[in-house]
Design a protein around this motif. Structure first.
Motif, PDB file in Angstrom:
ATOM      1  N   GLY A   1       7.444  -9.447  14.746  1.00 38.66           N
ATOM      2  CA  GLY A   1       6.079  -8.593  15.478  1.00 38.66           C
ATOM      3  C   GLY A   1       6.077  -7.821  16.748  1.00 38.66           C
ATOM      4  N   ASN A   2       6.157  -9.006  17.496  1.00 42.50           N
ATOM      5  CA  ASN A   2       6.344  -8.729  18.638  1.00 42.50           C
ATOM      6  C   ASN A   2       6.921  -7.811  19.356  1.00 42.50           C
ATOM      7  OD1 ASN A   2       5.329 -12.465  19.624  1.00 42.50           O
ATOM      8  ND2 ASN A   2       3.670 -10.425  19.825  1.00 42.50           N
ATOM      9  N   VAL A   3       8.300  -8.503  18.698  1.00 42.99           N
ATOM     10  CA  VAL A   3       9.866  -7.318  18.952  1.00 42.99           C
ATOM     11  C   VAL A   3       9.129  -5.569  18.738  1.00 42.99           C
ATOM     12  CG1 VAL A   3      12.056  -7.296  18.429  1.00 42.99           C
ATOM     13  CG2 VAL A   3      11.152  -9.367  18.959  1.00 42.99           C
TER      14      VAL A   3
ATOM     15  N   GLU B   1      13.704 -25.567  30.056  1.00 42.60           N
ATOM     16  CA  GLU B   1      14.431 -25.732  28.740  1.00 42.60           C
ATOM     17  C   GLU B   1      15.034 -23.990  28.939  1.00 42.60           C
ATOM     18  OE1 GLU B   1      14.336 -28.730  27.006  1.00 42.60           O
ATOM     19  OE2 GLU B   1      13.362 -29.137  29.025  1.00 42.60           O
ATOM     20  N   GLY B   2      15.209 -23.677  29.496  1.00 39.36           N
ATOM     21  CA  GLY B   2      16.518 -22.161  29.598  1.00 39.36           C
ATOM     22  C   GLY B   2      15.423 -21.383  28.227  1.00 39.36           C
ATOM     23  N   ALA B   3      14.462 -21.361  27.904  1.00 41.76           N
ATOM     24  CA  ALA B   3      13.879 -20.246  26.544  1.00 41.76           C
ATOM     25  C   ALA B   3      13.907 -19.535  27.553  1.00 41.76           C
ATOM     26  CB  ALA B   3      12.657 -21.553  25.602  1.00 41.76           C
ATOM     27  N   PRO B   4      14.058 -18.089  26.772  1.00 41.04           N
ATOM     28  CA  PRO B   4      13.760 -16.390  27.275  1.00 41.04           C
ATOM     29  C   PRO B   4      11.800 -16.421  27.744  1.00 41.04           C
ATOM     30  CG  PRO B   4      15.264 -16.495  25.377  1.00 41.04           C
ATOM     31  CD  PRO B   4      14.701 -17.924  25.568  1.00 41.04           C
ATOM     32  N   HIS B   5      11.265 -16.154  28.702  1.00 43.32           N
ATOM     33  CA  HIS B   5      10.288 -16.068  29.371  1.00 43.32           C
ATOM     34  C   HIS B   5       9.452 -14.468  28.699  1.00 43.32           C
ATOM     35  CE1 HIS B   5       7.503 -15.037  32.651  1.00 43.32           C
ATOM     36  NE2 HIS B   5       6.950 -14.918  31.267  1.00 43.32           N
ATOM     37  N   THR B   6       8.784 -14.379  28.330  1.00 48.66           N
ATOM     38  CA  THR B   6       8.072 -13.002  26.743  1.00 48.66           C
ATOM     39  C   THR B   6       7.027 -12.985  27.061  1.00 48.66           C
ATOM     40  OG1 THR B   6       8.634 -14.413  24.818  1.00 48.66           O
ATOM     41  CG2 THR B   6      10.207 -13.153  25.435  1.00 48.66           C
ATOM     42  N   ARG B   7       6.575 -11.569  27.467  1.00 50.40           N
ATOM     43  CA  ARG B   7       5.669 -11.786  26.903  1.00 50.40           C
ATOM     44  C   ARG B   7       5.365 -10.402  26.783  1.00 50.40           C
ATOM     45  NH1 ARG B   7       1.361  -7.045  27.886  1.00 50.40           N
ATOM     46  NH2 ARG B   7      -0.804  -8.523  27.514  1.00 50.40           N
ATOM     47  N   GLN B   8       4.946 -10.645  25.221  1.00 53.80           N
ATOM     48  CA  GLN B   8       4.333  -9.088  23.871  1.00 53.80           C
ATOM     49  C   GLN B   8       2.888  -9.346  23.567  1.00 53.80           C
ATOM     50  OE1 GLN B   8       7.950 -10.993  22.573  1.00 53.80           O
ATOM     51  NE2 GLN B   8       9.347  -8.993  23.519  1.00 53.80           N
ATOM     52  N   GLU B   9       2.688  -8.234  23.567  1.00 54.70           N
ATOM     53  CA  GLU B   9       1.453  -8.318  22.403  1.00 54.70           C
ATOM     54  C   GLU B   9       2.230  -8.936  21.110  1.00 54.70           C
ATOM     55  OE1 GLU B   9      -1.215  -6.995  24.322  1.00 54.70           O
ATOM     56  OE2 GLU B   9      -0.601  -5.702  25.189  1.00 54.70           O
ATOM     57  N   ASP B  10       0.446  -9.336  20.751  1.00 51.32           N
ATOM     58  CA  ASP B  10       0.648  -9.748  19.453  1.00 51.32           C
ATOM     59  C   ASP B  10       0.231  -8.477  17.944  1.00 51.32           C
ATOM     60  OD1 ASP B  10       0.291 -12.543  19.236  1.00 51.32           O
ATOM     61  OD2 ASP B  10      -1.656 -12.712  20.041  1.00 51.32           O
ATOM     62  N   VAL B  11       0.599  -9.086  17.172  1.00 45.44           N
ATOM     63  CA  VAL B  11       1.050  -8.175  16.523  1.00 45.44           C
ATOM     64  C   VAL B  11      -0.551  -6.781  16.003  1.00 45.44           C
ATOM     65  CG1 VAL B  11       1.487  -7.400  13.556  1.00 45.44           C
ATOM     66  CG2 VAL B  11       2.611  -9.039  14.787  1.00 45.44           C
ATOM     67  N   ASN B  12      -1.224  -7.402  16.733  1.00 43.34           N
ATOM     68  CA  ASN B  12      -2.800  -6.565  16.215  1.00 43.34           C
ATOM     69  C   ASN B  12      -3.277  -6.609  17.241  1.00 43.34           C
ATOM     70  OD1 ASN B  12      -3.137  -9.170  15.730  1.00 43.34           O
ATOM     71  ND2 ASN B  12      -5.440  -8.587  14.649  1.00 43.34           N
ATOM     72  N   ALA B  13      -3.349  -6.891  18.381  1.00 43.07           N
ATOM     73  CA  ALA B  13      -3.532  -6.978  19.971  1.00 43.07           C
ATOM     74  C   ALA B  13      -3.877  -5.397  19.873  1.00 43.07           C
ATOM     75  CB  ALA B  13      -2.650  -7.494  20.623  1.00 43.07           C
ATOM     76  N   GLU B  14      -4.443  -5.499  21.198  1.00 42.49           N
ATOM     77  CA  GLU B  14      -5.604  -3.990  20.754  1.00 42.49           C
ATOM     78  C   GLU B  14      -5.144  -3.511  21.981  1.00 42.49           C
ATOM     79  OE1 GLU B  14      -9.179  -2.046  23.171  1.00 42.49           O
ATOM     80  OE2 GLU B  14      -9.149  -4.248  22.820  1.00 42.49           O
ATOM     81  N   PRO B  15      -3.969  -2.508  20.884  1.00 40.31           N
ATOM     82  CA  PRO B  15      -3.450  -1.160  21.463  1.00 40.31           C
ATOM     83  C   PRO B  15      -3.742  -0.427  23.316  1.00 40.31           C
ATOM     84  CG  PRO B  15      -3.394  -0.201  19.937  1.00 40.31           C
ATOM     85  CD  PRO B  15      -4.340  -1.139  19.951  1.00 40.31           C
ATOM     86  N   VAL B  16      -3.204  -0.977  24.308  1.00 39.02           N
ATOM     87  CA  VAL B  16      -3.615  -0.425  25.894  1.00 39.02           C
ATOM     88  C   VAL B  16      -3.782   1.194  26.412  1.00 39.02           C
ATOM     89  CG1 VAL B  16      -3.802  -2.474  26.663  1.00 39.02           C
ATOM     90  CG2 VAL B  16      -2.010  -0.902  27.132  1.00 39.02           C
TER      91      VAL B  16
END
Length: 242
Positions: A17-19, A227-242
């Protein structure tokens, strides 16, 4: 009464959902087309890698520094994050619905553009009241979420005096736990929220010193890089739209 000795909170890993939500926002769409209900949105492959990196961090903690219990949001993406991060550790995990994400009511699955176009009166009311007190019809304000978080933390203090507790939740969980742990006011919380992009599977921790909880980490992603894991920052599925 003895307080918690240590408190940590981890935002869930990147979800499918983040994607979709990120693509909708950057694509200028009004609605976010996610097939599952919010509670059933799973981790993406990237999110699973991120949760594994959290597991490596937990595994590196000394035995007397490890969390004694984990409290987990009932939403699938948070439960999957906890399962992957705690696998093989022996740390018990308890699901608690008070850690669920903020409910957005009529704003759910709308982008920022969508709220402005389809619900202009709510767009204006939110701008006037501010994020802390604005409650969308059928949803919750940040103040509402704080009521359930206060109740949860009070129970944890009573059930685990002097204990070490790790929470698995959502973007809002990280910010609002900081508000409670550090006794912030509304203006201080909003300053943190505006300045902070809470990353998927970021780690935030506090340790008790006397009567105060002192921050150790906030929104840390060092374990992801290591650990070589991607660093992502995405809104939660129902995070308040800005």
């Amino acid at each position: 009464m003895e307080q918690l000795q240590w408190l940590g909170v981890i935002r869930h890993g990147q979800s499918t959902g983040n994607v979709i939500a990120q693509d909708a926002e950057t694509g200028g769409l009004e609605a976010i087309d996610i097939p599952e209900r919010d509670a059933d949105v799973p981790l993406s492959g990237t999110g699973r890698d991120q949760a594994g990196a959290v597991g490596s961090w937990v595994g590196e903690l000394k035995p007397d520094e490890r969390p004694q219990v984990a409290i987990v949001s009932p939403y699938l993406r948070a439960r999957q994050t906890a399962e992957l991060a705690l696998a093989g550790t022996g740390i018990p995990a308890v699901v608690d619905e008070r850690l669920r994400d903020r409910e957005l009511g009529v704003l759910d699955l709308l982008t920022g553009r969508g709220v402005q176009a389809r619900l202009p009166a709510e767009f204006a009311r939110r701008a006037r009241l501010g994020k802390f007190y604005y409650r969308p019809p059928g949803g919750e304000s940040w103040a509402d979420v704080l009521l359930r978080l206060r109740a949860l933390l009070r129970e944890l203090r009573d059930d685990h005096p002097g204990g070490r507790v790790l929470l698995f939740g959502h973007e809002a969980t990280v910010l609002l736990v900081r508000y409670l742990a550090e006794s912030l006011d509304e203006a201080e919380l909003m300053a943190v929220a505006h300045a902070t992009a809470v990353a998927n599977c970021s780690i935030s921790t506090w340790r008790r010193e006397g009567e105060l909880m002192r921050p150790e980490l906030f929104n840390s992603v060092a374990h992801l890089h290591r650990e070589g894991a991607p660093h992502t920052r995405q809104e939660d599925v129902n995070a308040e739209p800005v």
